[in-house]
Design a protein around this motif. Structure first.
Motif, PDB file in Angstrom:
ATOM      1  N   GLY A 145       0.844  -1.187   0.000  1.00  0.00           N
ATOM      2  CA  GLY A 145       0.000   0.000   0.000  1.00  0.00           C
ATOM      3  C   GLY A 145       0.875   1.230   0.000  1.00  0.00           C
ATOM      4  O   GLY A 145       2.109   1.124   0.026  1.00  0.00           O
ATOM      5  N   GLN A 146       0.243   2.383  -0.023  1.00  0.00           N
ATOM      6  CA  GLN A 146       1.008   3.616  -0.164  1.00  0.00           C
ATOM      7  C   GLN A 146       0.726   4.613   0.952  1.00  0.00           C
ATOM      8  O   GLN A 146      -0.350   4.611   1.557  1.00  0.00           O
ATOM      9  N   ASN A 147       1.714   5.432   1.200  1.00  0.00           N
ATOM     10  CA  ASN A 147       1.588   6.501   2.180  1.00  0.00           C
ATOM     11  C   ASN A 147       2.637   7.555   1.859  1.00  0.00           C
ATOM     12  O   ASN A 147       3.621   7.261   1.172  1.00  0.00           O
ATOM     13  N   VAL A 148       2.434   8.749   2.356  1.00  0.00           N
ATOM     14  CA  VAL A 148       3.396   9.827   2.155  1.00  0.00           C
ATOM     15  C   VAL A 148       4.311   9.897   3.371  1.00  0.00           C
ATOM     16  O   VAL A 148       3.841   9.894   4.512  1.00  0.00           O
ATOM     17  N   VAL A 149       5.612   9.933   3.139  1.00  0.00           N
ATOM     18  CA  VAL A 149       6.560  10.132   4.236  1.00  0.00           C
ATOM     19  C   VAL A 149       6.473  11.609   4.626  1.00  0.00           C
ATOM     20  O   VAL A 149       6.942  12.482   3.907  1.00  0.00           O
ATOM     21  N   ASP A 150       5.846  11.866   5.759  1.00  0.00           N
ATOM     22  CA  ASP A 150       5.549  13.239   6.152  1.00  0.00           C
ATOM     23  C   ASP A 150       6.735  13.973   6.753  1.00  0.00           C
ATOM     24  O   ASP A 150       6.963  15.145   6.461  1.00  0.00           O
ATOM     25  N   VAL A 151       7.474  13.299   7.629  1.00  0.00           N
ATOM     26  CA  VAL A 151       8.603  13.924   8.324  1.00  0.00           C
ATOM     27  C   VAL A 151       9.656  12.864   8.611  1.00  0.00           C
ATOM     28  O   VAL A 151       9.400  11.662   8.490  1.00  0.00           O
ATOM     29  N   ASP A 152      10.829  13.311   9.032  1.00  0.00           N
ATOM     30  CA  ASP A 152      11.803  12.384   9.604  1.00  0.00           C
ATOM     31  C   ASP A 152      11.922  12.677  11.088  1.00  0.00           C
ATOM     32  O   ASP A 152      11.210  13.535  11.627  1.00  0.00           O
ATOM     33  N   GLY A 153      12.809  11.955  11.765  1.00  0.00           N
ATOM     34  CA  GLY A 153      12.915  12.088  13.209  1.00  0.00           C
ATOM     35  C   GLY A 153      13.349  13.447  13.703  1.00  0.00           C
ATOM     36  O   GLY A 153      13.225  13.739  14.904  1.00  0.00           O
ATOM     37  N   ASN A 154      13.839  14.304  12.807  1.00  0.00           N
ATOM     38  CA  ASN A 154      14.193  15.663  13.218  1.00  0.00           C
ATOM     39  C   ASN A 154      12.986  16.420  13.745  1.00  0.00           C
ATOM     40  O   ASN A 154      13.136  17.376  14.525  1.00  0.00           O
ATOM     41  N   SER A 155      11.782  16.027  13.313  1.00  0.00           N
ATOM     42  CA  SER A 155      10.561  16.729  13.715  1.00  0.00           C
ATOM     43  C   SER A 155       9.822  16.040  14.850  1.00  0.00           C
ATOM     44  O   SER A 155       8.740  16.475  15.226  1.00  0.00           O
ATOM     45  N   VAL A 156      10.407  14.973  15.380  1.00  0.00           N
ATOM     46  CA  VAL A 156       9.738  14.207  16.431  1.00  0.00           C
ATOM     47  C   VAL A 156      10.656  14.112  17.640  1.00  0.00           C
ATOM     48  O   VAL A 156      11.747  13.548  17.564  1.00  0.00           O
ATOM     49  N   THR A 157      10.214  14.642  18.745  1.00  0.00           N
ATOM     50  CA  THR A 157      11.038  14.682  19.946  1.00  0.00           C
ATOM     51  C   THR A 157      11.463  13.280  20.388  1.00  0.00           C
ATOM     52  O   THR A 157      10.629  12.380  20.525  1.00  0.00           O
ATOM     53  N   GLY A 158      12.762  13.102  20.576  1.00  0.00           N
ATOM     54  CA  GLY A 158      13.280  11.845  21.089  1.00  0.00           C
ATOM     55  C   GLY A 158      13.572  10.798  20.043  1.00  0.00           C
ATOM     56  O   GLY A 158      13.925   9.669  20.397  1.00  0.00           O
ATOM     57  N   TYR A 159      13.428  11.142  18.750  1.00  0.00           N
ATOM     58  CA  TYR A 159      13.664  10.169  17.693  1.00  0.00           C
ATOM     59  C   TYR A 159      14.787  10.622  16.766  1.00  0.00           C
ATOM     60  O   TYR A 159      14.978  11.818  16.515  1.00  0.00           O
ATOM     61  N   SER A 160      15.503   9.652  16.235  1.00  0.00           N
ATOM     62  CA  SER A 160      16.625   9.916  15.347  1.00  0.00           C
ATOM     63  C   SER A 160      16.154  10.402  13.975  1.00  0.00           C
ATOM     64  O   SER A 160      15.083  10.015  13.485  1.00  0.00           O
ATOM     65  N   ALA A 161      17.001  11.218  13.338  1.00  0.00           N
ATOM     66  CA  ALA A 161      16.735  11.659  11.968  1.00  0.00           C
ATOM     67  C   ALA A 161      16.790  10.497  10.990  1.00  0.00           C
ATOM     68  O   ALA A 161      16.359  10.641   9.834  1.00  0.00           O
ATOM     69  N   ASN A 162      17.286   9.351  11.424  1.00  0.00           N
ATOM     70  CA  ASN A 162      17.374   8.170  10.565  1.00  0.00           C
ATOM     71  C   ASN A 162      16.068   7.386  10.514  1.00  0.00           C
ATOM     72  O   ASN A 162      16.038   6.256  10.024  1.00  0.00           O
ATOM     73  N   ILE A 163      14.985   7.983  11.019  1.00  0.00           N
ATOM     74  CA  ILE A 163      13.669   7.362  10.967  1.00  0.00           C
ATOM     75  C   ILE A 163      12.756   8.197  10.078  1.00  0.00           C
ATOM     76  O   ILE A 163      12.710   9.424  10.188  1.00  0.00           O
ATOM     77  N   LEU A 164      12.016   7.525   9.191  1.00  0.00           N
ATOM     78  CA  LEU A 164      11.034   8.176   8.325  1.00  0.00           C
ATOM     79  C   LEU A 164       9.640   7.888   8.878  1.00  0.00           C
ATOM     80  O   LEU A 164       9.301   6.724   9.121  1.00  0.00           O
TER      81      LEU A 164
END
Length: 334
Positions: A175-194
């Protein structure tokens, strides 16, 4: 896309789904779909991604992607089980007309600690046999994934956005989805996460980006761990992410509308993937034997050339002719 930071109270790895019974820690369930779309649309789309297969060991299932004729890419938490050997894992491509392979050697990323928020949930498994029917997928090196539409492929449990996961794992869906942000925009998460969210079209189910659903909007779940996030940057689809976990802002991890998913960013690990595959792919016995014979033949040819060169040199000296170094005839690039 909202320019704000989020934190999630709940997050859990979802791929290593136990096939018999239940666990006290509920894994994220795989491949929930829109309630107003037929499941056949998702299973049909999955057929376009033959390199993704089921990864099983014991009574557990994950997903993985063939990236070389005898290498697969999956999640760290799908391959980090202690006390087992690589041969305890089986990679099944029979849905794609390929073979069933057992593991030969596993390589969990050295940064993986078991903490999903670190963005290190990625691993490789070298297979004991090569796959000759299915074409391997290509890994991504382009770090501009955010904002792009992605196709997710895996073998996890399913259900709809209204019900959450309700059906068992083992069927390949995409199925499909849009990658909205990476971990830079989520407190406590690495930028290496989509990250992406499972939109219903309602504002209340939208955490990131637009609330508009894609035609085959989808969220990964248990059994999808290790599966692939495919994107096209203009030169064909590549593996841009590896399914890692789902998260929820309401505390109910059932992969329904409003839940989120995180995948490990492959572009951050492309060098590690490439170097691991290149540095740990043993020469097949028959190839090794062939190389030995090649060395012998080249040595014999070189000896013959040198003997001929010396004979020619002697003739030239007699005739008073010097014409450089004849040894260059035996200098070949390997």
């Amino acid at each position: 896309m909202r320019n704000r930071s989020f934190s999630f109270r709940w997050a859990i790895g979802f791929g290593c789904l136990f096939l018999l019974g239940t666990s006290s820690i509920q894994p994220a369930k795989a491949g929930t779909i829109r309630h107003d779309r037929p499941d056949s649309s998702y299973t049909s789309l999955a057929a376009s991604y033959p390199a993704v297969g089921a990864l099983t060991w014991g009574s557990y299932i994950c997903s993985a992607t063939l990236i070389d004729d005898n290498w697969i890419l999956s999640a760290g938490h799908c391959l980090d089980e202690v006390g087992l050997s690589a041969s305890d894992w089986t990679f099944d491509l029979s849905d794609s007309g390929g073979g069933v392979h057992v593991g030969a050697e596993r390589f969990v990323n050295p940064g993986w600690t078991g903490e999903l928020s670190d963005g290190t949930d990625i691993a490789l498994l070298r297979l004991a046999t090569s796959e000759s029917t299915v074409t391997p997928a290509t890994i991504n090196t382009n770090p501009s994934e955010v904002g792009k539409t992605a196709t997710h492929v895996g073998y996890g449990v399913t259900g709809t956005g209204l019900t959450g996961h309700t059906e068992p794992a083992g069927t390949k869906r995409a199925g499909q989805n849009v990658v909205d942000v990476d971990g830079n925009s989520v407190t406590g998460y690495s930028a290496n996460i989509l990250f992406e969210d499972f939109d219903s079209g309602a504002a209340g189910d939208n955490v990131f980006g637009s609330a508009t659903q894609l035609d085959l909007e989808y969220l990964i779940a248990g059994g999808d761990s290790g599966g692939a996030v495919f994107m096209d940057f203009g030169a064909g689809e590549v593996v841009a992410g590896v399914h890692s976990f789902i998260a929820s802002v309401d505390g109910n991890l059932d992969a329904d509308y409003g839940d989120l998913a995180g995948s490990t960013r492959v572009s951050s690990y492309s060098s590690w993937i490439t170097s691991t595959v290149a540095g740990n792919d043993p020469v097949a016995p028959e190839l090794s034997s062939w190389l030995v014979w090649l060395v012998v033949v080249i040595g014999l040819l070189r000896t013959s050339f040198l003997r001929l060169a010396n004979q020619k040199g002697a003739v030239r000296k007699i005739l008073g002719i010097q014409h450089g170094n004849a040894d260059h005839l035996a200098n070949y690039d390997a």
